[in-house]
Design a protein around this motif. Structure first.
Motif, PDB file in Angstrom:
ATOM      1  N   THR A 108     -73.307 -30.439  22.295  1.00 59.33           N
ATOM      2  CA  THR A 108     -72.125 -30.667  21.450  1.00 59.33           C
ATOM      3  C   THR A 108     -72.347 -31.804  20.456  1.00 59.33           C
ATOM      4  O   THR A 108     -72.043 -31.678  19.267  1.00 59.33           O
ATOM      5  CB  THR A 108     -70.898 -30.982  22.336  1.00 59.33           C
ATOM      6  N   VAL A 109     -72.892 -32.924  20.924  1.00 59.85           N
ATOM      7  CA  VAL A 109     -73.057 -34.087  20.037  1.00 59.85           C
ATOM      8  C   VAL A 109     -74.220 -33.919  19.059  1.00 59.85           C
ATOM      9  O   VAL A 109     -74.042 -34.156  17.856  1.00 59.85           O
ATOM     10  CB  VAL A 109     -73.174 -35.389  20.854  1.00 59.85           C
ATOM     11  N   PHE A 119     -72.995 -31.856  16.326  1.00 61.33           N
ATOM     12  CA  PHE A 119     -72.085 -32.602  15.456  1.00 61.33           C
ATOM     13  C   PHE A 119     -72.865 -33.502  14.491  1.00 61.33           C
ATOM     14  O   PHE A 119     -72.544 -33.590  13.300  1.00 61.33           O
ATOM     15  CB  PHE A 119     -71.129 -33.458  16.291  1.00 61.33           C
ATOM     16  N   TYR A 137     -67.419 -31.331  15.130  1.00 61.48           N
ATOM     17  CA  TYR A 137     -67.407 -31.615  16.562  1.00 61.48           C
ATOM     18  C   TYR A 137     -66.709 -30.479  17.284  1.00 61.48           C
ATOM     19  O   TYR A 137     -65.495 -30.295  17.166  1.00 61.48           O
ATOM     20  CB  TYR A 137     -66.693 -32.941  16.850  1.00 61.48           C
ATOM     21  N   TRP A 195     -67.175 -39.584  24.078  1.00 64.79           N
ATOM     22  CA  TRP A 195     -67.403 -39.488  22.642  1.00 64.79           C
ATOM     23  C   TRP A 195     -66.254 -40.129  21.858  1.00 64.79           C
ATOM     24  O   TRP A 195     -66.472 -40.707  20.784  1.00 64.79           O
ATOM     25  CB  TRP A 195     -67.608 -38.032  22.203  1.00 64.79           C
TER      26      TRP A 195
END
Length: 436
Positions: A280-281, A284, A290, A311
């Motif tokens: 996920t990060v 992003f 995100y 986060w």
């Protein structure tokens, strides 16, 4: 020191309230109102201090008068009573070993500090403290050992069925006393969702004094800054003053602590967020979008997090300069096959055994160094757990190199017990109420 919620910057609570409430009712996370910058003299002479001395100085600057100096020193000396060495593997490649505590994982720093802080703040005659914790592997064991036998506390650990290693499960389920384990038929994200929902349930909060031992608790985050400062101190002793850190990242508390240390003045050139397929990060950081998603199971199970809780803290640290965040953190993501290849490469190149999480951090560091060669900058990758906790991952040849610590051998002799539940909040709530 006062703390606010990431969802309400006008909120002000003291450290004790932030620790016991764990998560504000508005579902944000607590952050310090002011992040003090440590003075340059202290930072440039870090190599002259021991780990407990560094820890005290950092904590005292963050907490102010919330815990008197002598009491804070006592908490730190009791909690951080193991070492965290930086080991050189080759020129400009170092590993920071964070698995020398009782549960053999980096989370001992946060869990032991937090348990002692909570015990310190608990006053005689107060309502029992119920600690809820979701674990994807190592958090539960660290929290269990941190709180085992602490008076007037009870710990309930939720872990995903079939998604933790055998040793991790033994660390969760063999304690007894004030520690109980719940085996949830779902993912870590499901466990985490149950814990978060409990904190906003009116009936549970009226009946119990609930708090969390997950990295959403600010008392977990603060002590994790200690080992970044201490790693830099060890590098200074070798004449190195420039460093990049590669951090295995799941719920993003570990790298969040590193960024907090950076905000306090620790001179870090770059942070490398190394993830498994739960990317996920890194996605992003590449796209600017995100997008949390359901977690997927991997060999590096402690990083199987699709919606990292911490986060929001990292975003909050950079809310005034979001572009600076993308410059300071770079993301890399690797699948299971690449993880196994990295374990093999580390074993062959250095005669060193790395757990799957550590191997991902090493691979990310090497990739970054190839893209950004710098002869005067040390690359440090964090080793977050002892390899003995993941026996099924290694070939026999590599497995034979692992020294099995005595406490693991003792675990295997103990009886273990866990209660099985599905992912429904109703079932979890019923368990808590029936077993009050």
């Amino acid at each position: 020191m006062k703390f606010y919620s990431t969802n309400n910057t006008d909120l002000r609570v003291g450290f004790k309230e932030a620790v016991f409430n764990s998560m504000p009712q508005d579902k944000g996370l607590y952050m310090p109102v002011e992040i003090p910058r440590l003075d340059d003299k202290f930072l440039s002479h870090l190599d002259e201090y021991t780990l407990p001395e560094i820890a005290y100085h950092v904590a005292q600057n963050l907490l102010g008068d919330d815990i008197p100096a002598d009491d804070l020193k006592g908490i730190i000396h009791d909690a951080i009573n193991f070492y965290a060495p930086v080991v050189k593997l080759e020129e400009n490649v170092y590993v920071l070993e964070l698995f020398h505590g009782p549960s053999l994982a980096f989370k001992d720093f946060g869990a032991r500090f937090m348990s002692r802080v909570m015990s310190y703040f608990l006053e005689e005659g107060e309502k029992q403290l119920d600690v809820l914790v979701a674990t994807s592997g190592d958090t539960g064991g660290a929290v269990a050992l941190g709180f085992l036998g602490v008076p007037n506390t009870r710990v309930t650990i939720l872990y995903p069925k079939g998604k933790v290693s055998q040793i991790q499960e033994l660390q969760l389920t063999t304690n007894g006393q004030n520690i109980r384990a719940l085996e949830i038929d779902g993912t870590f994200d499901d466990c985490q969702a149950l814990v978060k929902q409990a904190f906003t349930d009116k009936e549970l909060n009226e009946k119990f004094r609930l708090t969390s031992a997950n990295s959403i608790n600010i008392a977990r985050l603060i002590p994790q800054t200690f080992y970044y400062f201490n790693a830099y101190a060890q590098l200074l002793r070798e004449g190195i003053s420039k460093v990049v850190f590669a951090v295995p990242s799941g719920n993003f508390g570990n790298i969040g602590a590193g960024l907090l240390a950076w905000k306090m003045g620790l001179p870090v050139e770059q942070f490398i967020a190394a993830t498994n397929a739960n990317d996920t990060v890194p996605a992003f950081l590449k796209t600017g979008v995100y997008q949390p998603k359901p977690s997927v199971a991997t060999l590096s199970n402690a990083m199987d997090v699709g919606n990292p809780s911490n986060w929001v803290r990292i975003a909050d640290l950079f809310k005034e300069k979001p572009e600076a965040l993308k410059k300071l953190i770079v993301g890399y993501t690797y699948n299971d096959e690449e993880t196994l290849q990295s374990i093999e490469a580390i074993s062959k190149t250095y005669d060193y055994v790395a757990c799957p999480h550590t191997a991902i951090a090493w691979k990310a560091l090497k990739a970054y160094q190839q893209e950004h060669p710098a002869k005067d900058t040390a690359g440090v990758f964090l080793s977050t757990a002892h390899p003995c906790k993941f026996p099924d991952v290694f070939t026999k040849e590599i497995s034979d190199k692992i020294n099995i610590p005595e406490q693991v051998k003792e675990l295997e002799k103990k009886a273990h017990h866990a209660t099985s539940l599905d992912t429904s909040f109703e079932g979890f709530k019923e368990f808590l109420l029936k077993n009050a």
